[in-house]
Design a protein around this motif. Structure first.
Motif, PDB file in Angstrom:
ATOM      1  N   LEU A  69      98.733 -48.996 -28.457  1.00  0.00           N
ATOM      2  CA  LEU A  69     100.042 -49.647 -28.520  1.00  0.00           C
ATOM      3  C   LEU A  69     100.518 -50.082 -27.140  1.00  0.00           C
ATOM      4  O   LEU A  69     101.270 -51.059 -27.013  1.00  0.00           O
ATOM      5  CB  LEU A  69     101.063 -48.698 -29.163  1.00  0.00           C
ATOM      6  CG  LEU A  69     100.710 -48.188 -30.577  1.00  0.00           C
ATOM      7  CD1 LEU A  69     101.842 -47.349 -31.144  1.00  0.00           C
ATOM      8  CD2 LEU A  69     100.384 -49.348 -31.502  1.00  0.00           C
ATOM      9  N   GLU A  70     100.090 -49.357 -26.112  1.00  0.00           N
ATOM     10  CA  GLU A  70     100.492 -49.751 -24.757  1.00  0.00           C
ATOM     11  C   GLU A  70      99.899 -51.086 -24.359  1.00  0.00           C
ATOM     12  O   GLU A  70     100.474 -51.805 -23.526  1.00  0.00           O
ATOM     13  CB  GLU A  70     100.043 -48.671 -23.761  1.00  0.00           C
ATOM     14  CG  GLU A  70     100.804 -47.353 -23.907  1.00  0.00           C
ATOM     15  CD  GLU A  70     100.258 -46.294 -22.976  1.00  0.00           C
ATOM     16  OE1 GLU A  70      99.288 -46.609 -22.255  1.00  0.00           O
ATOM     17  OE2 GLU A  70     100.789 -45.164 -22.959  1.00  0.00           O
ATOM     18  N   THR A  71      98.768 -51.439 -24.934  1.00  0.00           N
ATOM     19  CA  THR A  71      98.106 -52.698 -24.577  1.00  0.00           C
ATOM     20  C   THR A  71      98.316 -53.775 -25.636  1.00  0.00           C
ATOM     21  O   THR A  71      97.581 -54.761 -25.678  1.00  0.00           O
ATOM     22  CB  THR A  71      96.597 -52.459 -24.400  1.00  0.00           C
ATOM     23  OG1 THR A  71      96.044 -52.001 -25.646  1.00  0.00           O
ATOM     24  CG2 THR A  71      96.343 -51.418 -23.328  1.00  0.00           C
ATOM     25  N   ALA A  72      99.298 -53.585 -26.503  1.00  0.00           N
ATOM     26  CA  ALA A  72      99.493 -54.533 -27.602  1.00  0.00           C
ATOM     27  C   ALA A  72     100.050 -55.872 -27.138  1.00  0.00           C
ATOM     28  O   ALA A  72      99.921 -56.869 -27.833  1.00  0.00           O
ATOM     29  CB  ALA A  72     100.418 -53.929 -28.658  1.00  0.00           C
ATOM     30  N   GLY A  73     100.712 -55.911 -25.993  1.00  0.00           N
ATOM     31  CA  GLY A  73     101.266 -57.166 -25.509  1.00  0.00           C
ATOM     32  C   GLY A  73     102.681 -57.431 -25.980  1.00  0.00           C
ATOM     33  O   GLY A  73     103.249 -58.495 -25.691  1.00  0.00           O
ATOM     34  N   LEU A  74     103.285 -56.507 -26.740  1.00  0.00           N
ATOM     35  CA  LEU A  74     104.682 -56.623 -27.155  1.00  0.00           C
ATOM     36  C   LEU A  74     105.189 -55.205 -27.401  1.00  0.00           C
ATOM     37  O   LEU A  74     104.394 -54.280 -27.598  1.00  0.00           O
ATOM     38  CB  LEU A  74     104.826 -57.480 -28.410  1.00  0.00           C
ATOM     39  CG  LEU A  74     104.483 -56.872 -29.781  1.00  0.00           C
ATOM     40  CD1 LEU A  74     105.031 -57.746 -30.880  1.00  0.00           C
ATOM     41  CD2 LEU A  74     102.989 -56.705 -29.941  1.00  0.00           C
ATOM     42  N   PRO A  75     106.499 -55.028 -27.375  1.00  0.00           N
ATOM     43  CA  PRO A  75     107.037 -53.678 -27.599  1.00  0.00           C
ATOM     44  C   PRO A  75     106.681 -53.176 -29.001  1.00  0.00           C
ATOM     45  O   PRO A  75     106.906 -53.866 -30.000  1.00  0.00           O
ATOM     46  CB  PRO A  75     108.550 -53.867 -27.439  1.00  0.00           C
ATOM     47  CG  PRO A  75     108.709 -55.115 -26.642  1.00  0.00           C
ATOM     48  CD  PRO A  75     107.572 -56.001 -27.035  1.00  0.00           C
ATOM     49  N   VAL A  76     106.133 -51.966 -29.073  1.00  0.00           N
ATOM     50  CA  VAL A  76     105.748 -51.377 -30.351  1.00  0.00           C
ATOM     51  C   VAL A  76     106.314 -49.967 -30.417  1.00  0.00           C
ATOM     52  O   VAL A  76     106.056 -49.135 -29.542  1.00  0.00           O
ATOM     53  CB  VAL A  76     104.217 -51.332 -30.518  1.00  0.00           C
ATOM     54  CG1 VAL A  76     103.855 -50.729 -31.877  1.00  0.00           C
ATOM     55  CG2 VAL A  76     103.606 -52.717 -30.383  1.00  0.00           C
ATOM     56  N   ALA A  77     107.096 -49.704 -31.454  1.00  0.00           N
ATOM     57  CA  ALA A  77     107.613 -48.355 -31.693  1.00  0.00           C
ATOM     58  C   ALA A  77     106.620 -47.588 -32.549  1.00  0.00           C
ATOM     59  O   ALA A  77     106.034 -48.135 -33.487  1.00  0.00           O
ATOM     60  CB  ALA A  77     108.965 -48.427 -32.399  1.00  0.00           C
ATOM     61  N   PHE A  78     106.427 -46.324 -32.217  1.00  0.00           N
ATOM     62  CA  PHE A  78     105.447 -45.507 -32.913  1.00  0.00           C
ATOM     63  C   PHE A  78     106.143 -44.289 -33.496  1.00  0.00           C
ATOM     64  O   PHE A  78     106.703 -43.476 -32.757  1.00  0.00           O
ATOM     65  CB  PHE A  78     104.332 -45.096 -31.955  1.00  0.00           C
ATOM     66  CG  PHE A  78     103.229 -44.311 -32.609  1.00  0.00           C
ATOM     67  CD1 PHE A  78     102.752 -44.663 -33.856  1.00  0.00           C
ATOM     68  CD2 PHE A  78     102.655 -43.233 -31.956  1.00  0.00           C
ATOM     69  CE1 PHE A  78     101.727 -43.948 -34.456  1.00  0.00           C
ATOM     70  CE2 PHE A  78     101.631 -42.518 -32.540  1.00  0.00           C
ATOM     71  CZ  PHE A  78     101.164 -42.881 -33.787  1.00  0.00           C
ATOM     72  N   ASP A  79     106.125 -44.161 -34.834  1.00  0.00           N
ATOM     73  CA  ASP A  79     106.754 -43.033 -35.512  1.00  0.00           C
ATOM     74  C   ASP A  79     105.697 -42.263 -36.281  1.00  0.00           C
ATOM     75  O   ASP A  79     104.812 -42.858 -36.908  1.00  0.00           O
ATOM     76  CB  ASP A  79     107.829 -43.516 -36.500  1.00  0.00           C
ATOM     77  CG  ASP A  79     108.970 -44.246 -35.781  1.00  0.00           C
ATOM     78  OD1 ASP A  79     109.244 -43.885 -34.621  1.00  0.00           O
ATOM     79  OD2 ASP A  79     109.556 -45.159 -36.381  1.00  0.00           O
TER      80      ASP A  79
END
Length: 399
Positions: free
Chosen positions: A257-267
């Protein structure tokens, strides 16, 4: 069990027939203790018949010869020797079988030469024909068994040959795919990583915008990750390769998710637990493919990944705030396991890649690949527009 029954039947038949034969053979030697013992020996000689037919033939033939020379009444006592003769030849003991046949014929022949009577010669001829009638079908049975074994052996060998040929062709195809991946894809990704590193240094040197530096850093990290996974795949494809890199799983999702290229919330919901390797890898691949589609086609500004641990199952959901499926392109009815027929594409030309939505939306290979991965584990994949806008991918996998 069958051998025991045969021995008992022969013992009763031999004794009963010999006793009854004295009614029309008054000049035969009376049946004494030795005679009873020899009659029993002809029947008991069949005991080793299944495992050692040669020994059974020898015992029965010798006992029958002694009975004959002692002059006891002619009855059914040669039958056990004939049974042993048939079994020995049919079992493939041809030398022992034909030697026993010759012995059984030689015994009355010697007696006939000593007496030189026509009725004795006729009896010897009948006995010779009887021995041949028993031995020849035994040869036919032996040949049929040998033919059957040879056919089965050749069929098994042909099956092994087909399996080996199929394995060889599959291995050649794996090697070809490995070479193609190494020569084409790995080279291309390596060039991307190299140029991203050069561009990042150039941006840093001239004091470029931080957004460009961050984007180049994502490209470098993703390229290195792709190369690592490509090496793991090549290690699996090439035979005898050692040191395979471990497959990614849910534990590597934060790094992805850190390298996704956009903000990603992880629950994460539910109590985390180790997942089966296949399910763990599928969770990672579903999130990876869904975020790739989001970046390339959805025009989203953010995304959410939700991992839910349930009793006997795990559910992963990826939702973005992008365009979703155009209403005029959406197929009626609920989304299927393979996703909607007009879902966002995942390859070149698979959807509105320029963000304007002026091209027809078509399915690419990514959604189909995700559905196949999930279905292979007995799970279910659903895709479609989220209630609040954007696109949602949900995969539920049994564990």
């Amino acid at each position: 069990m069958r051998t025991t029954a045969l021995v008992l039947i022969m013992a009763v038949s031999v004794h009963a027939s010999t006793i009854m034969a004295y009614g029309n053979q008054p000049h035969a030697r009376p049946l004494d203790l030795l005679g009873h013992a020899l009659l029993a020996a002809t029947a008991l000689g069949l005991a080793p018949l299944p495992r050692r037919p040669g020994l059974a033939l020898a015992v029965c033939a010798v006992a029958a010869a002694v009975i004959f020379f002692r002059g006891y009444a002619i009855a059914l006592w040669p039958v056990p020797a004939l049974i042993a003769l048939f079994s020995a030849i049919a079992a493939g003991r041809r030398a022992a079988g034909w030697a026993g046949a010759a012995f059984l014929v030689a015994v009355p022949v010697v007696a006939a030469l000593a007496r030189m009577e026509a009725d004795v010669a006729l009896a010897v001829l009948v006995w010779l024909l009887l021995v041949l009638v028993v031995a020849q079908p035994a040869e036919v049975s032996r040949a049929r068994r040998a033919y059957t074994r040879e056919v089965e052996r050749r069929a098994a060998q042909a099956e092994r040959t087909r399996e080996e040929e199929a394995l060889r062709r599959a291995q050649e195809e794996r090697l070809r795919v490995a070479r193609e991946l190494h020569d084409v894809t790995s080279h291309t990704v390596s060039v991307i990583a190299l140029h991203a590193a050069v561009a990042a240094e150039a941006v840093e040197r001239v004091g470029g915008p931080p957004e460009a530096a961050a984007a180049l850093q994502v490209i470098r990290t993703s390229s290195r990750q792709a190369l690592g996974e490509m090496k793991a795949v090549l290690g699996v494809l090439r035979p005898g390769a050692s040191g395979h890199a471990p497959q990614p799983g849910s534990a590597q999702l934060p790094r992805l998710l850190e390298t996704a290229g956009l903000p990603v919330a992880f629950d994460v919901e539910g109590e985390r637990r180790p997942l089966p390797p296949a399910a763990d890898l599928t969770v990672y691949r579903v999130v990876q493919e869904a975020l790739t589609n989001t970046m390339r086609h959805a025009g989203a500004g953010a995304a959410t990944v939700r991992l839910t641990y349930e009793p006997g199952a795990v559910t992963v959901q990826v939702e973005d705030d992008g365009r979703g499926i155009p209403s005029e392109a959406a197929a009626p009815g609920p989304p299927s396991q393979d996703g909607p027929a007009d879902g966002p594409g995942d390859g070149p030309g698979d959807g509105p890649g320029d963000g304007l939505g002026d091209e027809p939306v078509r399915r690419g290979h990514g959604l189909t690949g995700m559905a196949e991965r999930v279905a292979a584990l007995g799970g279910r994949l659903t895709t479609g527009n989220a209630p609040g806008g954007g696109f949602r991918v949900t995969a539920r996998l049994p564990t």
